[in-house]
Motif scaffolding. Sequence first.
Motif, short mmCIF file in Angstrom:
data_model
loop_
_atom_site.label_atom_id
_atom_site.label_comp_id
_atom_site.label_asym_id
_atom_site.label_seq_id
_atom_site.Cartn_x
_atom_site.Cartn_y
_atom_site.Cartn_z
N GLN A 55 0.96 -1.19 -0.05
CA GLN A 55 0.09 0.07 -0.13
C GLN A 55 0.95 1.34 0.14
O GLN A 55 0.60 2.14 -0.71
N THR A 56 1.84 1.28 0.90
CA THR A 56 2.78 2.33 0.83
C THR A 56 3.40 2.39 -0.47
O THR A 56 3.45 3.68 -1.05
N LEU A 57 3.98 1.51 -0.92
CA LEU A 57 4.55 1.63 -2.25
C LEU A 57 3.83 2.04 -3.37
O LEU A 57 4.31 2.91 -4.26
N ASN A 58 2.62 1.73 -3.42
CA ASN A 58 1.57 2.15 -4.31
C ASN A 58 1.20 3.71 -4.33
O ASN A 58 1.19 4.62 -5.23
N VAL A 59 1.32 4.06 -3.01
CA VAL A 59 1.22 5.59 -2.52
C VAL A 59 2.40 6.43 -3.30
O VAL A 59 2.27 7.29 -4.17
N ILE A 60 3.56 5.56 -3.04
CA ILE A 60 4.86 6.47 -3.68
C ILE A 60 4.72 6.14 -5.31
O ILE A 60 4.92 7.43 -5.74
N LEU A 61 4.41 5.23 -5.76
CA LEU A 61 4.21 5.02 -7.33
C LEU A 61 3.10 5.94 -7.86
O LEU A 61 3.24 6.69 -8.89
N ALA A 62 2.03 6.38 -7.07
CA ALA A 62 1.05 7.16 -7.55
C ALA A 62 1.35 8.59 -7.35
O ALA A 62 1.17 9.41 -8.30
N GLU A 63 1.84 8.93 -6.17
CA GLU A 63 2.05 10.53 -5.78
C GLU A 63 3.43 10.80 -6.39
O GLU A 63 3.75 12.03 -6.62
N GLY A 64 4.32 9.94 -6.31
CA GLY A 64 5.69 10.23 -6.66
C GLY A 64 6.02 11.02 -8.05
O GLY A 64 6.78 12.20 -7.97
N PRO A 65 5.62 10.89 -9.15
CA PRO A 65 5.53 11.66 -10.28
C PRO A 65 5.08 13.09 -10.19
O PRO A 65 5.41 13.93 -10.70
N ARG A 66 4.21 13.21 -9.34
CA ARG A 66 3.52 14.55 -8.88
C ARG A 66 4.34 15.58 -8.06
O ARG A 66 3.88 16.75 -7.99
N VAL A 67 5.07 14.97 -7.07
CA VAL A 67 5.64 15.80 -6.04
C VAL A 67 7.28 16.06 -6.50
O VAL A 67 8.03 15.33 -7.31
N ASP A 68 7.71 17.11 -5.78
CA ASP A 68 9.08 17.38 -5.97
C ASP A 68 10.00 16.49 -5.17
O ASP A 68 11.18 16.11 -5.56
N LYS A 69 9.64 16.10 -3.70
CA LYS A 69 10.23 15.37 -2.97
C LYS A 69 9.46 14.27 -2.29
O LYS A 69 8.33 14.60 -2.16
N ILE A 70 10.53 13.18 -1.81
CA ILE A 70 9.51 12.29 -1.27
C ILE A 70 10.51 11.96 0.09
O ILE A 70 11.45 11.49 0.09
N TYR A 71 9.81 12.29 0.83
CA TYR A 71 10.57 12.29 2.31
C TYR A 71 10.11 10.78 3.18
O TYR A 71 9.13 10.48 3.44
N LEU A 72 11.19 10.17 3.18
CA LEU A 72 11.16 8.74 4.27
C LEU A 72 11.54 9.26 5.48
O LEU A 72 12.41 9.21 6.04
N ALA A 73 10.43 9.59 6.12
CA ALA A 73 10.60 10.28 7.67
C ALA A 73 10.38 9.29 8.78
O ALA A 73 9.42 9.64 9.60
#
Length: 177
Positions: free
Chosen positions: A93-111
């Motif tokens: 589920q988390t990977l799917n969020v990254i794959l869906a939102e990743g192209p639209r955002v500037d940064k992906i923070y693994l916080a």
Amino acid sequence: DPEVINQPSFHSTNSVHYLGWYMATFGVRLFPNYLFIVEAPGKLGPLKKILKSDYILHATGGAITNIGLEEASVETAGQQLRPQYKLLANGEQTLNVILAEGPRVDKIYLATDDDNVGEAIAWHLLHATQQRAPELMHKFERVALRAITEEAVFEALDDARPIDQSKVSAEIAREVI
């Protein structure tokens, strides 16, 4: 002749003006620029108040992988143990969020948390993304959360760093043992 109704025309210029007015009036972005991934769902509420609408928040719900230590995981030449990881449902589920939102955002923070488990979760997410969407790799940053206060969160963002491989190795060794 059909009656012509005078409706205001919608042009892209109008939408730009509206977006400007909206941001000036409400101080809220319509489109987030960052994806912020944490471990615990309980952190989402306080983080939403701190980070506002410029961030998409997602919680992994804890560990995202399961380790397999079957015979196939042991390399016989040199007697090296090679754990085979599989993503759990919350990891997918988390990977799917990254794959869906990743192209639209500037940064992906693994916080994730600033401990070995948090480091391993970040590492697993990074490697799972690399396998499915290597074009997103340049967007990742590791942010080690120590507290959920405005000061601590922005300090962690300022101190973004690469994943600490020694912490990941320590967590993998602990899981194997």
